[in-house]
Design a protein around this motif. Sequence first.
Motif, short mmCIF file in Angstrom:
data_model
loop_
_atom_site.label_atom_id
_atom_site.label_comp_id
_atom_site.label_asym_id
_atom_site.label_seq_id
_atom_site.Cartn_x
_atom_site.Cartn_y
_atom_site.Cartn_z
N TYR A 11 -8.32 18.39 -7.19
CA TYR A 11 -7.57 17.11 -6.48
C TYR A 11 -6.78 17.68 -5.52
CZ TYR A 11 -3.33 18.80 -8.95
OH TYR A 11 -2.30 19.56 -9.58
N LEU A 12 -6.39 16.59 -4.62
CA LEU A 12 -5.24 17.30 -3.65
C LEU A 12 -4.11 17.21 -3.95
CD1 LEU A 12 -7.35 15.48 -0.73
CD2 LEU A 12 -7.15 18.12 -1.15
N LEU B 46 -1.66 16.85 1.04
CA LEU B 46 -1.99 15.56 1.13
C LEU B 46 -1.15 15.32 2.53
CD1 LEU B 46 -2.34 12.93 -1.63
CD2 LEU B 46 -4.11 13.63 0.02
N SER C 207 -7.39 6.27 -0.25
CA SER C 207 -7.77 6.34 -1.79
C SER C 207 -7.30 7.24 -2.54
CB SER C 207 -9.49 7.40 -1.72
OG SER C 207 -9.28 8.59 -1.30
N CYS C 208 -6.24 8.11 -1.86
CA CYS C 208 -5.47 9.09 -2.99
C CYS C 208 -4.19 8.38 -3.21
CB CYS C 208 -4.92 10.32 -1.89
SG CYS C 208 -6.47 11.59 -1.85
N CYS D 157 -10.44 18.20 5.85
CA CYS D 157 -9.61 19.10 4.91
C CYS D 157 -9.72 20.41 5.64
CB CYS D 157 -10.24 19.07 3.57
SG CYS D 157 -9.87 17.46 2.82
N GLY E 31 -10.18 11.21 -4.13
CA GLY E 31 -8.89 10.50 -4.01
C GLY E 31 -8.54 9.84 -5.22
N ARG E 32 -9.30 9.40 -6.05
CA ARG E 32 -9.23 8.75 -7.33
C ARG E 32 -8.32 9.79 -8.66
NH1 ARG E 32 -10.47 4.31 -10.57
NH2 ARG E 32 -11.24 4.70 -12.67
N SER F 221 -6.91 12.69 -7.54
CA SER F 221 -5.64 13.10 -6.91
C SER F 221 -4.57 11.93 -7.16
CB SER F 221 -5.76 12.89 -5.44
OG SER F 221 -6.79 14.08 -5.15
N PHE F 222 -4.95 10.73 -7.20
CA PHE F 222 -3.80 9.48 -7.57
C PHE F 222 -3.63 9.78 -9.01
CE2 PHE F 222 -3.27 5.65 -9.74
CZ PHE F 222 -2.27 4.91 -8.81
N ASN G 138 -1.60 13.40 -9.49
CA ASN G 138 -0.18 13.49 -9.02
C ASN G 138 0.72 12.61 -9.36
OD1 ASN G 138 -1.29 15.62 -6.88
ND2 ASN G 138 -1.67 13.96 -5.42
#
Length: 417
Positions: free
Chosen positions: A222-223, A228, A253-254, A327, A369-370, A372-373, A376
């Motif tokens: 994940y980011l 981000l 998305s994130c 990225c 994105g999913r 990472s959300f 995070n």
Amino acid sequence: MATINFLYRSKKPLANLSLRLLYRYNETDLVFGANTKYEVSKEYWSKQHKQKRPKDIEIVNEQTKVKTELNKLENYILAAYKTTDAKAINKEWLQNQVDLYYNPVQHAKATPTALIEYIDFYIDYRKHELKEGLIKKLKVTKHKVERFQVFRKKIILLKDVNDSFKNEFVDYCKSEKYSQNTIERDLAYIKTFCKHARYLGLETSPQLDGLRMDKEKTDSIYLSLEELKKIQEIEKSKLTESLENARDWLIISCFTGQRISDFMRFTDTQIRKENGKTFIEFTQKKTGKTMIIPLHSKVIEILDKKDGKFPYSISDQKYNEYIKTVCRIGEINDKISGSKKSETEENSKVYRKESGIFEKWELVTSHIGRRSFATNHYGKIPTSFLIAATGHSTEVMFLKYIGKSNKDLAMELANYF
């Protein structure tokens, strides 16, 4: 001359269409209605179905799929109408014809006992229940079994799917460089086919229920919020228009936690404002769930710079390609373990997942994105709220998705002692 109309007559966000037959008999206009088994979303039917020349490729594909199916049903009913005495036509007749379309009279035909033929039988048997995406996955497994059958030079019968078959199949797949999780999924599908055959009374191996293969633990890529921020702060001069567009979708998305099949279809018409808050309402393509989620300030920033519009949509393939480049430019280059698709041999055009240590940007895909959300915001926002936003069915599934082990949960619990 008879005509057919289709109507959405439910208050639910997802419902079966109604069919209406209109015709004239003895100088009288007659109308009869019936219920179909074709399900669509209210949002699609009311806002997208009648769009002319839509630019969104997802809408174009959905229109094609829906119109094709409805045309087949319409032609079936009109053909039956032409061969029926008008005096015999009524509501019951129409509903009976619709039911016959979905469940035609079956002429005696032997159910296949060979695995490959049974896969086709299974897909056809459950065609009105299976999602399009799942059918594609089942066909991928079928093609793999076909290649395995050619390799072993012997037809695979349903009753042959036993422990010996499993060992042969796993060895073959590993020799073809498939990952353990891919093999596990294929084996699970094969068991599903055989269990369905057993339900219909066909002979299967007594070892069937015991066939198992462990999944390999995968890294949850994940980011982070810091990464981000680096991506958001990439100088505009370093990005082409296409890369900037993809960067905006990545940020969206994130901070919404949705799949690419959903966020790439976001439009300004789905935005709602209540009590000073901004929300987006849509139906998840994979699950059919109606979702209403608040828009994060980072998403609103992107909308504001685009006069309230979302970025333009692009294909999944292009998106995956562009966000890797974004990225890389953003220097998301920490060395981490993971897996990515690589060509098995130069110019072979055969790709398999390769595990190893890579720079993080190389492992970025649309699904990041999913994840990472969810990752995070875990521990900062109540888990029940996060589950409501991602659409996971249970907390267990959600925690497994973000890679939380029992040890992780125990450490978090320790913070309260």
